[in-house]
Design an enzyme around this catalytic site. Structure first.
Site, PDB file in Angstrom:
ATOM      1  N   SER A 168     -19.485  26.421  -6.388  1.00 12.37           N
ATOM      2  CA  SER A 168     -20.546  26.217  -5.406  1.00 12.37           C
ATOM      3  C   SER A 168     -21.861  25.820  -6.069  1.00 12.37           C
ATOM      4  O   SER A 168     -22.100  26.092  -7.252  1.00 12.37           O
ATOM      5  CB  SER A 168     -20.772  27.491  -4.593  1.00 12.37           C
TER       6      SER A 168
HETATM    7  N1  SAH Z   1     -16.368  31.512  -5.967  1.00 11.27           N
HETATM    8  C1  SAH Z   1     -15.855  30.294  -6.569  1.00 11.27           C
HETATM    9  C2  SAH Z   1     -15.808  29.158  -5.545  1.00 11.27           C
HETATM   10  C3  SAH Z   1     -14.452  28.568  -5.532  1.00 11.27           C
HETATM   11  S1  SAH Z   1     -14.076  27.488  -4.202  1.00 11.27           S
HETATM   12  C4  SAH Z   1     -16.632  29.919  -7.817  1.00 11.27           C
HETATM   13  O1  SAH Z   1     -17.650  30.555  -8.105  1.00 11.27           O
HETATM   14  O2  SAH Z   1     -16.201  29.017  -8.544  1.00 11.27           O
HETATM   15  C5  SAH Z   1     -13.115  28.549  -3.150  1.00 11.27           C
HETATM   16  C6  SAH Z   1     -11.849  29.114  -3.730  1.00 11.27           C
HETATM   17  O3  SAH Z   1     -11.188  29.832  -2.671  1.00 11.27           O
HETATM   18  C7  SAH Z   1     -10.828  28.090  -4.235  1.00 11.27           C
HETATM   19  O4  SAH Z   1     -10.545  28.356  -5.578  1.00 11.27           O
HETATM   20  C8  SAH Z   1      -9.611  28.314  -3.344  1.00 11.27           C
HETATM   21  O5  SAH Z   1      -8.384  28.146  -4.026  1.00 11.27           O
HETATM   22  C9  SAH Z   1      -9.803  29.755  -2.902  1.00 11.27           C
HETATM   23  N2  SAH Z   1      -9.082  30.154  -1.684  1.00 11.27           N
HETATM   24  C10 SAH Z   1      -8.879  29.442  -0.545  1.00 11.27           C
HETATM   25  N3  SAH Z   1      -8.179  30.165   0.351  1.00 11.27           N
HETATM   26  C11 SAH Z   1      -7.932  31.377  -0.225  1.00 11.27           C
HETATM   27  C12 SAH Z   1      -7.255  32.556   0.200  1.00 11.27           C
HETATM   28  N4  SAH Z   1      -6.669  32.647   1.404  1.00 11.27           N
HETATM   29  N5  SAH Z   1      -7.195  33.604  -0.645  1.00 11.27           N
HETATM   30  C13 SAH Z   1      -7.774  33.529  -1.889  1.00 11.27           C
HETATM   31  N6  SAH Z   1      -8.420  32.441  -2.347  1.00 11.27           N
HETATM   32  C14 SAH Z   1      -8.517  31.373  -1.528  1.00 11.27           C
END
Ligand code: SAH
Length: 216
Positions: free
Chosen positions: A60
């Site tokens: 993000s």
């Molecule tokens: N907090 C992260 C942002 C990653 S983007 C950072 O600081 O880099 C969001 C993430 O949510 C992705 O990696 C995606 O694979 C994950 N995601 C999506 N649906 C999900 C679910 N149902 N359970 C766990 N993770 C999930």
């Protein structure tokens, strides 16, 4: 411009954007965002932008990380759950603020890289799991704070159940290609109180299909 100079510029941008919580600013200053992005994006690590981390996912924008972290109102006394580990950056920032951070990610490959970063940075108060975070943490547990870093159409009910009374849940709600709103849900003894914190854009929360029982 050196990464260090870019970081100072970013911290000033965050202050101007209304990030006043010194614990949040200090955590962002301490966590090397360049270690959470692919090598080819390292020189952009302190730009105020989201960056790709592979598998169609993104780390993000720093301002969004800072806004959500500040809105979470987490302290050293709190146990926090994050849904969507991704690169591990948001988890690393939060781990410097709270007592213990639990984080769950559905992509095993992303989680493996995040794990290596936690070890390298000696962030020992993080517990991670591969799984579908829309179902909450796989073991029964209560969290003082919950943060979701992918967008759901609706607030997943299991997350509200695992939230401690007096705690809050921050999550983006809305579909892809549509406006998503960042919400703060507070669990009080009289029910859930909702506040809107502005518009955002996140990758989707992908829930595992619920196993269907075949009729016969
Ligand atoms: N907090 C992260 C942002 C990653 S983007 C950072 O600081 O880099 C969001 C993430 O949510 C992705 O990696 C995606 O694979 C994950 N995601 C999506 N649906 C999900 C679910 N149902 N359970 C766990 N993770 C999930």
């Amino acid at each position: 411009m050196s990464l260090e100079a870019r970081k100072i510029r970013l911290l000033m941008q965050l202050r101007r954007a209304g990030i006043t919580d010194t614990a949040v600013l200090a955590a962002i200053e301490k966590v090397p965002r360049e270690r959470f992005v692919p090598p080819s994006f390292r020189d952009q690590a302190y730009e105020n932008i989201a960056l790709p981390i592979g598998l169609g996912q993104t780390i993000s924008q720093p301002e969004v990380v800072a806004t959500m972290t500040q809105a979470l109102e987490a302290t050293r006394r709190h146990t926090v759950l994050e849904v969507g580990t991704g690169s591990g950056y948001q988890a690393a920032v939060l781990s410097r603020i709270c007592r213990r951070l639990y984080t769950i990610e559905r992509h095993a490959d992303l989680l493996k890289e995040a794990e290596a970063r936690f070890a390298e940075l000696r962030l020992h108060n993080i517990t991670w799991r591969r799984g579908d975070g829309s179902r909450g943490w796989p073991e029964p547990r209560r969290f003082d704070r919950i943060i979701v870093t992918c967008a759901a159409e609706l607030t997943p009910e299991p997350l509200l159940e695992q939230l401690q009374e007096g705690g809050c849940l921050i999550l983006p709600v809305g579909g892809q290609g549509r406006t998503q709103e960042l919400l703060r849900l507070r669990k009080t003894k009289d029910g859930i109180r909702q506040e809107e914190l502005g518009f955002v854009r996140f990758v989707p929360l992908v829930a595992d299909p619920v196993e269907r029982r075949s009729a016969g």
